[in-house]
Design a protein around this motif. Sequence first.
Motif, short mmCIF file in Angstrom:
data_model
loop_
_atom_site.label_atom_id
_atom_site.label_comp_id
_atom_site.label_asym_id
_atom_site.label_seq_id
_atom_site.Cartn_x
_atom_site.Cartn_y
_atom_site.Cartn_z
N ALA A 83 -23.46 20.80 -10.65
CA ALA A 83 -23.82 20.12 -11.63
C ALA A 83 -23.23 18.55 -11.73
N ALA A 86 -26.29 17.08 -9.91
CA ALA A 86 -27.22 16.60 -10.61
C ALA A 86 -27.16 15.67 -11.53
N LEU A 87 -25.87 15.37 -12.20
CA LEU A 87 -25.32 14.32 -13.09
C LEU A 87 -25.28 13.16 -12.22
N TYR A 133 -24.80 20.05 -0.86
CA TYR A 133 -25.55 20.72 -1.87
C TYR A 133 -25.91 22.29 -1.43
N SER A 195 -32.67 16.91 -11.25
CA SER A 195 -31.53 17.18 -11.74
C SER A 195 -31.40 18.40 -12.65
N CYS A 196 -32.68 18.46 -13.33
CA CYS A 196 -32.97 19.68 -14.18
C CYS A 196 -32.97 21.05 -13.22
N THR A 199 -29.36 21.71 -12.10
CA THR A 199 -28.59 22.27 -13.13
C THR A 199 -28.91 23.79 -13.52
N ALA A 202 -27.16 25.94 -11.09
CA ALA A 202 -25.67 26.15 -11.49
C ALA A 202 -25.63 27.06 -12.47
N VAL A 203 -26.15 26.95 -13.73
CA VAL A 203 -25.99 27.70 -14.71
C VAL A 203 -26.55 29.25 -14.36
#
Length: 210
Positions: A83, A86-87, A133, A195-196, A199, A202-203
């Motif tokens: 995350a 990505a941020l 990563y 980034s999406c 993310t 990660a979720v």
Amino acid sequence: MTSALVAGLLAGYGIAVPVGAVGTYLVTLTSRTSLRTGFCAALGVATADGLYALLAALGGSALAGLLQPVLVPLRWASALVLAALALRGAVVALRQYRGHRLATRTDPPVPSPVRAYLVLLGITLLNPATLIYFTALVLGSRAAHAAAPMEQAAFVLAAFAASASWQLLLAGGGALLGRALTGHRGRLVTALVSSCVITALAVRMLMPPG
């Protein structure tokens, strides 16, 4: 096996899609040399991504048994690392877009296809974010059980194929596609897409299995 292939493809595209300095150089190099040189350079980038995916996959399996006692904290830590990456990618892209900070450099001498491959391989290997990563992604999703060798191979090959397909697309596009993807808006869009994807990965690793 299918799960490993999908994970590898997502991982490969997640790290390859943002068009940064390497992608910009790749497109520019192809537009002023030849498609052959550009393809060799693209494969150099993909090779580096594949090597990092291999190291992460092998390391993740070797450490799986030792990490069993801290499985849940590790999964959360890995998700947080992804995350954060990505941020950071989104923030940097927005900052560059708002400030119009596209670097302009003097073009170096035109390299041969072999030299282009080695140069892009070396540049990409020097990027520590790629190793971080892949390591975070592999450890976070496989710490619960050691992956079989075939699954490891599928993950690595899929990550390489995803990275190679995107890099070859950049090289094949040449000057026409390059102007769209390496401009202020193009770099912002590709960074936000990446980034999406990261993310989402990660979720996904935080969701209960099954």
